[in-house]
Design a protein around this motif. Structure first.
Motif, PDB file in Angstrom:
ATOM      1  N   ALA A   1       0.831  -1.205   0.000  1.00  0.00           N
ATOM      2  CA  ALA A   1       0.000   0.000   0.000  1.00  0.00           C
ATOM      3  C   ALA A   1       0.865   1.254   0.000  1.00  0.00           C
ATOM      4  O   ALA A   1       0.553   2.232  -0.676  1.00  0.00           O
ATOM      5  CB  ALA A   1      -0.926  -0.008   1.212  1.00  0.00           C
ATOM      6  N   LYS A   2       1.955   1.221   0.741  1.00  0.00           N
ATOM      7  CA  LYS A   2       2.873   2.367   0.762  1.00  0.00           C
ATOM      8  C   LYS A   2       3.504   2.580  -0.614  1.00  0.00           C
ATOM      9  O   LYS A   2       3.637   3.712  -1.079  1.00  0.00           O
ATOM     10  CB  LYS A   2       3.948   2.116   1.820  1.00  0.00           C
ATOM     11  CG  LYS A   2       4.939   3.203   1.974  1.00  0.00           C
ATOM     12  CD  LYS A   2       4.394   4.321   2.797  1.00  0.00           C
ATOM     13  CE  LYS A   2       5.527   5.296   3.110  1.00  0.00           C
ATOM     14  NZ  LYS A   2       5.046   6.521   3.629  1.00  0.00           N
ATOM     15  N   GLN A   3       3.855   1.487  -1.297  1.00  0.00           N
ATOM     16  CA  GLN A   3       4.446   1.593  -2.631  1.00  0.00           C
ATOM     17  C   GLN A   3       3.430   2.133  -3.643  1.00  0.00           C
ATOM     18  O   GLN A   3       3.768   2.953  -4.503  1.00  0.00           O
ATOM     19  CB  GLN A   3       4.978   0.246  -3.094  1.00  0.00           C
ATOM     20  CG  GLN A   3       6.215  -0.193  -2.363  1.00  0.00           C
ATOM     21  CD  GLN A   3       6.647  -1.597  -2.769  1.00  0.00           C
ATOM     22  OE1 GLN A   3       5.882  -2.349  -3.374  1.00  0.00           O
ATOM     23  NE2 GLN A   3       7.878  -1.951  -2.420  1.00  0.00           N
ATOM     24  N   VAL A   4       2.193   1.671  -3.543  1.00  0.00           N
ATOM     25  CA  VAL A   4       1.151   2.160  -4.444  1.00  0.00           C
ATOM     26  C   VAL A   4       0.908   3.645  -4.206  1.00  0.00           C
ATOM     27  O   VAL A   4       0.757   4.427  -5.152  1.00  0.00           O
ATOM     28  CB  VAL A   4      -0.156   1.348  -4.266  1.00  0.00           C
ATOM     29  CG1 VAL A   4      -1.325   2.004  -4.979  1.00  0.00           C
ATOM     30  CG2 VAL A   4       0.049  -0.067  -4.773  1.00  0.00           C
ATOM     31  N   GLY A   5       0.897   4.053  -2.948  1.00  0.00           N
ATOM     32  CA  GLY A   5       0.732   5.475  -2.633  1.00  0.00           C
ATOM     33  C   GLY A   5       1.869   6.309  -3.187  1.00  0.00           C
ATOM     34  O   GLY A   5       1.650   7.396  -3.726  1.00  0.00           O
ATOM     35  N   THR A   6       3.097   5.813  -3.076  1.00  0.00           N
ATOM     36  CA  THR A   6       4.242   6.530  -3.624  1.00  0.00           C
ATOM     37  C   THR A   6       4.136   6.628  -5.142  1.00  0.00           C
ATOM     38  O   THR A   6       4.426   7.675  -5.735  1.00  0.00           O
ATOM     39  CB  THR A   6       5.552   5.833  -3.215  1.00  0.00           C
ATOM     40  OG1 THR A   6       5.608   5.769  -1.787  1.00  0.00           O
ATOM     41  CG2 THR A   6       6.760   6.571  -3.732  1.00  0.00           C
ATOM     42  N   LEU A   7       3.704   5.558  -5.780  1.00  0.00           N
ATOM     43  CA  LEU A   7       3.532   5.567  -7.235  1.00  0.00           C
ATOM     44  C   LEU A   7       2.441   6.551  -7.655  1.00  0.00           C
ATOM     45  O   LEU A   7       2.629   7.327  -8.598  1.00  0.00           O
ATOM     46  CB  LEU A   7       3.206   4.157  -7.734  1.00  0.00           C
ATOM     47  CG  LEU A   7       2.990   4.019  -9.241  1.00  0.00           C
ATOM     48  CD1 LEU A   7       4.303   4.302  -9.971  1.00  0.00           C
ATOM     49  CD2 LEU A   7       2.466   2.646  -9.580  1.00  0.00           C
ATOM     50  N   PHE A   8       1.313   6.539  -6.959  1.00  0.00           N
ATOM     51  CA  PHE A   8       0.237   7.492  -7.255  1.00  0.00           C
ATOM     52  C   PHE A   8       0.749   8.925  -7.098  1.00  0.00           C
ATOM     53  O   PHE A   8       0.467   9.788  -7.927  1.00  0.00           O
ATOM     54  CB  PHE A   8      -0.945   7.281  -6.303  1.00  0.00           C
ATOM     55  CG  PHE A   8      -1.968   6.311  -6.795  1.00  0.00           C
ATOM     56  CD1 PHE A   8      -1.602   5.100  -7.337  1.00  0.00           C
ATOM     57  CD2 PHE A   8      -3.313   6.615  -6.691  1.00  0.00           C
ATOM     58  CE1 PHE A   8      -2.549   4.206  -7.776  1.00  0.00           C
ATOM     59  CE2 PHE A   8      -4.275   5.721  -7.127  1.00  0.00           C
ATOM     60  CZ  PHE A   8      -3.887   4.514  -7.674  1.00  0.00           C
ATOM     61  N   GLY A   9       1.475   9.179  -6.017  1.00  0.00           N
ATOM     62  CA  GLY A   9       2.013  10.515  -5.783  1.00  0.00           C
ATOM     63  C   GLY A   9       2.952  10.944  -6.885  1.00  0.00           C
ATOM     64  O   GLY A   9       2.909  12.091  -7.344  1.00  0.00           O
ATOM     65  N   ALA A  10       3.808  10.039  -7.343  1.00  0.00           N
ATOM     66  CA  ALA A  10       4.754  10.378  -8.415  1.00  0.00           C
ATOM     67  C   ALA A  10       4.025  10.651  -9.722  1.00  0.00           C
ATOM     68  O   ALA A  10       4.372  11.596 -10.454  1.00  0.00           O
ATOM     69  CB  ALA A  10       5.762   9.241  -8.590  1.00  0.00           C
ATOM     70  N   VAL A  11       3.010   9.854 -10.020  1.00  0.00           N
ATOM     71  CA  VAL A  11       2.256  10.056 -11.265  1.00  0.00           C
ATOM     72  C   VAL A  11       1.519  11.397 -11.239  1.00  0.00           C
ATOM     73  O   VAL A  11       1.583  12.179 -12.196  1.00  0.00           O
ATOM     74  CB  VAL A  11       1.263   8.893 -11.497  1.00  0.00           C
ATOM     75  CG1 VAL A  11       0.254   9.223 -12.581  1.00  0.00           C
ATOM     76  CG2 VAL A  11       2.028   7.623 -11.845  1.00  0.00           C
ATOM     77  N   TYR A  12       0.839  11.696 -10.136  1.00  0.00           N
ATOM     78  CA  TYR A  12       0.101  12.953 -10.056  1.00  0.00           C
ATOM     79  C   TYR A  12       1.030  14.157 -10.000  1.00  0.00           C
ATOM     80  O   TYR A  12       0.723  15.214 -10.556  1.00  0.00           O
ATOM     81  CB  TYR A  12      -0.861  12.953  -8.864  1.00  0.00           C
ATOM     82  CG  TYR A  12      -2.140  12.226  -9.185  1.00  0.00           C
ATOM     83  CD1 TYR A  12      -3.101  12.820  -9.992  1.00  0.00           C
ATOM     84  CD2 TYR A  12      -2.390  10.962  -8.681  1.00  0.00           C
ATOM     85  CE1 TYR A  12      -4.266  12.158 -10.300  1.00  0.00           C
ATOM     86  CE2 TYR A  12      -3.556  10.290  -8.983  1.00  0.00           C
ATOM     87  CZ  TYR A  12      -4.497  10.889  -9.791  1.00  0.00           C
ATOM     88  OH  TYR A  12      -5.643  10.232 -10.099  1.00  0.00           O
ATOM     89  N   ALA A  13       2.171  14.032  -9.348  1.00  0.00           N
ATOM     90  CA  ALA A  13       3.150  15.126  -9.337  1.00  0.00           C
ATOM     91  C   ALA A  13       3.697  15.348 -10.743  1.00  0.00           C
ATOM     92  O   ALA A  13       3.867  16.496 -11.176  1.00  0.00           O
ATOM     93  CB  ALA A  13       4.280  14.804  -8.364  1.00  0.00           C
ATOM     94  N   GLY A  14       3.958  14.276 -11.465  1.00  0.00           N
ATOM     95  CA  GLY A  14       4.422  14.399 -12.843  1.00  0.00           C
ATOM     96  C   GLY A  14       3.390  15.065 -13.729  1.00  0.00           C
ATOM     97  O   GLY A  14       3.724  15.895 -14.584  1.00  0.00           O
TER      98      GLY A  14
END
Length: 182
Positions: A141-154
């Protein structure tokens, strides 16, 4: 040989119209986003419930707080861009100087908003409900959250940074600056 007559460039007028249009669209959307800052205030007065309910309310409060802060940044920046767009349209000398300054600040705001967006998703609160129901899934879940954050920041950088870069490129040209003499 006859020299062609070089007129005043129309770039400030065109960019002024674009600035007014972009600023109006973002200003309209961010007005509603700023209202999201009321949600954390209202959630503080929610009746106490189970621990899972409180955690869900904390997550909602955190999400609306971050989104409201980003909307407040966009509200200020788009209001300023609207004023600059009017100055660009009228070929005002101050608009040429302040457009470049606004663009540099706007790029800084894009970085700040990208950081806020990535931290909102990568913080433990966003996917913590999944982690509580299935403890083995906490790391995932932490990895998915980090991935979501990176995608939305990008996406934030991809959509909000081109126009300030374009304004810097045009309003630092000597010909455009010379045209802005009114």
């Amino acid at each position: 040989m006859v020299q062609p007559v070089v007129g005043v460039t129309r770039a400030p007028r065109t960019l002024g119209i674009l600035s007014i249009i972009f600023a109006s669209i973002v200003l309209f959307g961010s007005l509603f986003g700023v209202l999201g800052l009321l949600v954390p205030l209202m959630l503080r007065h929610a009746p106490p419930g189970r621990a899972a309910d409180r955690q869900a309310l904390e997550m909602l409060s955190h999400m609306y707080l971050v989104m409201g802060a980003m909307s407040a940044i966009l509200l200020v920046m788009s209001s300023t861009l609207l004023a600059l767009g009017i100055g660009q349209l009228r070929y005002r000398a101050w608009a040429a100087v302040w457009t470049v300054r606004w663009s540099v600040v706007a790029l800084g705001c894009v970085v700040v908003m990208a950081i806020l967006m990535s931290r909102m998703f990568s913080s433990g609160t966003f996917f913590s409900a999944l982690a509580q129901t299935n403890p083995e899934a906490a790391a995932g879940a932490k990895q998915v959250g980090t991935l979501f954050g990176a995608v939305y920041a990008g996406m934030m950088v991809f959509f909000y940074s081109p126009y300030p870069i374009l304004l810097i490129a045009f309003f630092t040209r000597p010909r455009v600056r010379a045209a802005m003499s009114a």
